[in-house]
Design a protein around this motif. Structure first.
Motif, PDB file in Angstrom:
ATOM      1  N   ALA A 180      57.192   2.461  -5.245  1.00  0.00           N
ATOM      2  CA  ALA A 180      58.345   1.827  -5.776  1.00  0.00           C
ATOM      3  C   ALA A 180      58.782   0.866  -4.984  1.00  0.00           C
ATOM      4  O   ALA A 180      59.912   1.462  -4.671  1.00  0.00           O
ATOM      5  N   PRO A 181      58.612  -0.386  -5.167  1.00  0.00           N
ATOM      6  CA  PRO A 181      59.963  -1.191  -3.879  1.00  0.00           C
ATOM      7  C   PRO A 181      61.573  -1.409  -4.884  1.00  0.00           C
ATOM      8  O   PRO A 181      61.566  -0.811  -5.720  1.00  0.00           O
ATOM      9  N   ALA A 182      62.253  -1.950  -4.196  1.00  0.00           N
ATOM     10  CA  ALA A 182      63.769  -1.129  -4.503  1.00  0.00           C
ATOM     11  C   ALA A 182      64.272  -2.231  -6.399  1.00  0.00           C
ATOM     12  O   ALA A 182      64.888  -1.145  -6.951  1.00  0.00           O
ATOM     13  N   GLY A 183      63.359  -3.264  -6.577  1.00  0.00           N
ATOM     14  CA  GLY A 183      63.687  -3.882  -7.270  1.00  0.00           C
ATOM     15  C   GLY A 183      62.774  -2.668  -8.731  1.00  0.00           C
ATOM     16  O   GLY A 183      63.848  -2.990  -9.892  1.00  0.00           O
ATOM     17  N   LEU A 184      61.717  -2.552  -8.802  1.00  0.00           N
ATOM     18  CA  LEU A 184      61.245  -1.549  -9.268  1.00  0.00           C
ATOM     19  C   LEU A 184      62.496   0.186 -10.227  1.00  0.00           C
ATOM     20  O   LEU A 184      62.458   0.158 -11.029  1.00  0.00           O
ATOM     21  N   VAL A 185      62.510  -0.146  -8.696  1.00  0.00           N
ATOM     22  CA  VAL A 185      63.286   1.742  -8.605  1.00  0.00           C
ATOM     23  C   VAL A 185      64.659   1.473  -9.278  1.00  0.00           C
ATOM     24  O   VAL A 185      65.384   2.083 -10.295  1.00  0.00           O
ATOM     25  N   LEU A 186      65.578   0.079  -9.738  1.00  0.00           N
ATOM     26  CA  LEU A 186      66.820  -0.618 -10.137  1.00  0.00           C
ATOM     27  C   LEU A 186      66.098  -0.381 -11.499  1.00  0.00           C
ATOM     28  O   LEU A 186      67.265   0.253 -12.615  1.00  0.00           O
ATOM     29  N   LEU A 281      62.298  -4.208 -28.474  1.00  0.00           N
ATOM     30  CA  LEU A 281      61.698  -5.094 -27.630  1.00  0.00           C
ATOM     31  C   LEU A 281      61.735  -4.756 -26.469  1.00  0.00           C
ATOM     32  O   LEU A 281      61.268  -5.169 -26.029  1.00  0.00           O
ATOM     33  N   ARG A 282      62.749  -5.678 -26.400  1.00  0.00           N
ATOM     34  CA  ARG A 282      63.928  -6.266 -24.854  1.00  0.00           C
ATOM     35  C   ARG A 282      63.383  -4.949 -23.823  1.00  0.00           C
ATOM     36  O   ARG A 282      62.440  -5.258 -22.655  1.00  0.00           O
ATOM     37  N   TRP A 283      63.511  -3.657 -24.335  1.00  0.00           N
ATOM     38  CA  TRP A 283      63.756  -2.345 -23.466  1.00  0.00           C
ATOM     39  C   TRP A 283      62.559  -2.244 -23.059  1.00  0.00           C
ATOM     40  O   TRP A 283      61.679  -1.972 -22.469  1.00  0.00           O
ATOM     41  N   TRP A 284      61.268  -2.929 -24.442  1.00  0.00           N
ATOM     42  CA  TRP A 284      60.010  -2.046 -23.541  1.00  0.00           C
ATOM     43  C   TRP A 284      59.209  -3.486 -23.288  1.00  0.00           C
ATOM     44  O   TRP A 284      58.520  -3.391 -22.460  1.00  0.00           O
ATOM     45  N   GLU A 324      59.229  -7.257  -9.482  1.00  0.00           N
ATOM     46  CA  GLU A 324      60.876  -7.432  -9.329  1.00  0.00           C
ATOM     47  C   GLU A 324      61.807  -8.069  -9.469  1.00  0.00           C
ATOM     48  O   GLU A 324      62.611  -8.576 -10.160  1.00  0.00           O
ATOM     49  N   PHE A 325      60.757  -9.655  -9.345  1.00  0.00           N
ATOM     50  CA  PHE A 325      62.087 -10.384  -9.418  1.00  0.00           C
ATOM     51  C   PHE A 325      62.668 -10.641 -10.937  1.00  0.00           C
ATOM     52  O   PHE A 325      63.054 -10.934 -11.627  1.00  0.00           O
ATOM     53  N   ASP A 326      61.030 -10.626 -12.109  1.00  0.00           N
ATOM     54  CA  ASP A 326      61.870 -10.193 -13.104  1.00  0.00           C
ATOM     55  C   ASP A 326      62.606  -9.479 -13.906  1.00  0.00           C
ATOM     56  O   ASP A 326      63.028  -9.392 -14.738  1.00  0.00           O
ATOM     57  N   ALA A 330      66.346  -9.572 -15.746  1.00  0.00           N
ATOM     58  CA  ALA A 330      66.477  -9.284 -17.165  1.00  0.00           C
ATOM     59  C   ALA A 330      67.723  -7.917 -17.043  1.00  0.00           C
ATOM     60  O   ALA A 330      68.045  -8.142 -17.813  1.00  0.00           O
ATOM     61  N   LEU A 331      67.885  -7.732 -15.876  1.00  0.00           N
ATOM     62  CA  LEU A 331      69.103  -6.163 -15.623  1.00  0.00           C
ATOM     63  C   LEU A 331      70.704  -7.729 -14.884  1.00  0.00           C
ATOM     64  O   LEU A 331      71.692  -6.748 -15.057  1.00  0.00           O
ATOM     65  N   GLY A 332      69.859  -8.830 -15.068  1.00  0.00           N
ATOM     66  CA  GLY A 332      71.384  -9.329 -14.779  1.00  0.00           C
ATOM     67  C   GLY A 332      71.242  -9.824 -13.599  1.00  0.00           C
ATOM     68  O   GLY A 332      72.956 -10.220 -12.949  1.00  0.00           O
ATOM     69  N   ILE A 333      70.818  -8.566 -12.501  1.00  0.00           N
ATOM     70  CA  ILE A 333      71.007  -9.117 -10.692  1.00  0.00           C
ATOM     71  C   ILE A 333      70.723 -10.205  -9.884  1.00  0.00           C
ATOM     72  O   ILE A 333      71.416  -9.947  -9.148  1.00  0.00           O
ATOM     73  N   THR A 334      69.759 -11.213 -10.390  1.00  0.00           N
ATOM     74  CA  THR A 334      69.882 -12.639  -9.981  1.00  0.00           C
ATOM     75  C   THR A 334      69.521 -13.604 -10.990  1.00  0.00           C
ATOM     76  O   THR A 334      69.184 -12.819 -12.639  1.00  0.00           O
ATOM     77  N   THR A 335      68.663 -14.253 -10.778  1.00  0.00           N
ATOM     78  CA  THR A 335      67.931 -15.812 -11.930  1.00  0.00           C
ATOM     79  C   THR A 335      68.008 -16.767 -11.225  1.00  0.00           C
ATOM     80  O   THR A 335      67.119 -16.650  -9.957  1.00  0.00           O
TER      81      THR A 335
END
Length: 471
Positions: A180-186, A281-284, A324-326, A330-335
């Motif tokens: 898995a790429p880094a975004g999905l690992v996080l 719901l947001r977790w899922w 990854e971007f989405d 959701a994690l607030g790492i990007t906008t």
């Protein structure tokens, strides 16, 4: 003798129904529908010549690549029958052959279902005026349908439990999970550290409840289709999958682009007898984003391994960057990051070394091919819906290639510099060190590099996605 020709399939099914019904049934027409990778779907019209009964539309779901007994259709039909009993809108099953007995008139597993009217193409449902009424009521109807699915009697379905949700990702997508790429690992790390309380009870889970697997009329959900991923598990998996950003198709409303989480959960509670929280719901939803990202990788691997030489499977591998971007959103790492499509801006001189080749330049040749696909092939009113869809996919693949030719060298150099700044040499090493804990996902410098890598990948694969907000 096996045959996947629509006319031959239709003739054999008509003969089969003549035998089971005890009177002649005549084939009127048959065609293949553009749906499914592991299954083939035929739209068949049959005639009953007794009096004024008129023609009857049926659907044949088939698994041509499967041996008798290995198609999985029997279990899917068992689930459909249980769903019908629970009041879920599903097609009525008219005939089934998923074994090696004499009923296998096609030579491979199949199920015959009564045709249900409705639209499944998301862009029409989300944008056409004809569907305005259902758009306003979709979240309520979806909540009701999911409540009924989760109230189904499971003992007759033979479904298996998938176990712990995160462990299920590892089990189902072992290769893709490990790579898995880094975004999905996080995202997986965050999911593991913020697990919500489980639902009151495990239930039947549809597994793919989204636009595309629902039939929609102007005022209702007329059928829930494609139960091949059904299993037992936490019912919140279905609600999160429906609400994940991938299935909103660019429309900024959380429930499949058509409604609010509150309306969905209120309707669900009326049937299920309990109301999930929006945080759960947001977790899922984030879980679904990760799952879809892994599925993109799995489908691309089917192409790369030579299992199925499909352009669509090859193309979907690059869509992992969208997930990854989405996840980072959701994690607030990007906008949301509006970036003009590089193909809409002037090409800088000397972007590609053309020596010793003559004009037209490589990018000009690719642009001419792109124009042919969009302006001539896709615009041809005489081509089939299947060819038109594949032409759009081909155009998207070509646009990705053109952007990578245009931006690839500069992006590669920028990636090398920023990865070196945090002590790694490749995107693969970045993901591996995040997975092992050698790099911290809480480190702002690391998070910035992960975000920049994803933005570059998505600028090539689908720059329009960068501007779409979460909601």
């Amino acid at each position: 003798m096996r045959s996947t020709d629509p006319a031959e399939v239709g003739e054999r099914i008509a003969a089969r129904l003549s035998a089971t019904r005890g009177h002649p049934v005549t084939l009127r027409k048959a065609r293949v529908l553009p749906a499914g990778a592991s299954r083939t779907t035929y739209a068949v019209t049959i005639g009953d010549d007794r009096g004024d009964r008129g023609d009857e539309a049926i659907i044949v779901r088939a698994a041509p690549a499967a041996e008798p007994g290995a198609g999985g259709l029997r279990s899917e039909v068992d689930v459909l029958r249980a769903a019908l009993e629970a009041g879920v809108p599903v097609p009525e099953v008219l005939d089934l052959s998923d074994s090696s007995d004499e009923d296998s008139v096609l030579g491979f597993p199949y199920a015959v279902m009564r045709f249900v009217d409705g639209e499944s193409i998301a862009r029409r449902i989300l944008r056409d005026d004809a569907y305005g009424l259902i758009r306003a009521d979709f979240a309520r109807q979806a909540g009701t349908a999911l409540g009924r699915i989760h109230a189904m009697e499971s003992s007759s379905t033979g479904l298996e439990h998938t176990g712990d949700p995160i462990e299920a990702l590892h089990t189902l997508f072992g290769r893709e999970y490990a790579d898995a790429p880094a975004g999905l690992v996080l995202a997986v790390d965050w999911l593991d550290r913020h697990r919500p309380a489980a639902a009151p009870t495990d239930t039947v889970v549809h597994g793919d409840f989204r636009l595309g697997n629902l039939l929609i009329t102007p005022d209702r959900i007329s059928a829930v289709l494609d139960w091949e991923l059904a299993h037992l598990g936490d019912p919140m998996e279905d609600l999160g999958w429906l609400c994940t950003k991938a299935w909103r198709f660019g429309v900024p409303r959380p429930v499949a682009g058509m409604g609010s989480r509150a309306d969905l959960l209120d309707a669900y509670a009326q049937v299920a007898g309990w109301r999930p929280t929006e945080d759960t719901l947001r977790w899922w939803e984030l879980y679904a984003t990760v799952r879809w990202g892994l599925i993109c990788g799995a489908q691309a691997n089917r192409y790369l391994d030579g299992t199925e030489r499909s352009m669509e499977l090859a193309a979907i591998g690059r869509r992992s960057a969208e997930q990854e971007f989405d996840a980072l959103l959701a994690l607030g790492i990007t906008t949301p990051t509006p970036i003009p499509d590089p193909l809409d801006t002037d090409r800088p001189a000397g972007t590609v070394d053309e020596d010793p080749h003559t004009a037209p330049a490589l990018l000009d040749l690719l642009e001419s091919l792109s124009g042919f696909l969009s302006d001539e092939v896709a615009a041809d009113g005489g081509i089939s819906p299947q060819v038109r869809f594949r032409t759009r996919v081909a155009g998207n693949v070509l646009s990705t290639v053109r952007r990578q030719v245009l931006l690839g060298p500069r992006q590669a150099e920028a990636s090398r510099r920023r990865l070196a700044d945090i002590g790694v040499h490749s995107s693969t090493e970045l993901a591996d060190k995040l997975r092992s804990g050698a790099l911290s996902g809480a480190d702002e410098a690391v998070r910035a590099v992960v975000a920049a890598e994803v933005v570059d990948r998505l600028t090539v694969a689908n720059p329009r996605h960068l501007s779409q907000p979460d909601c």
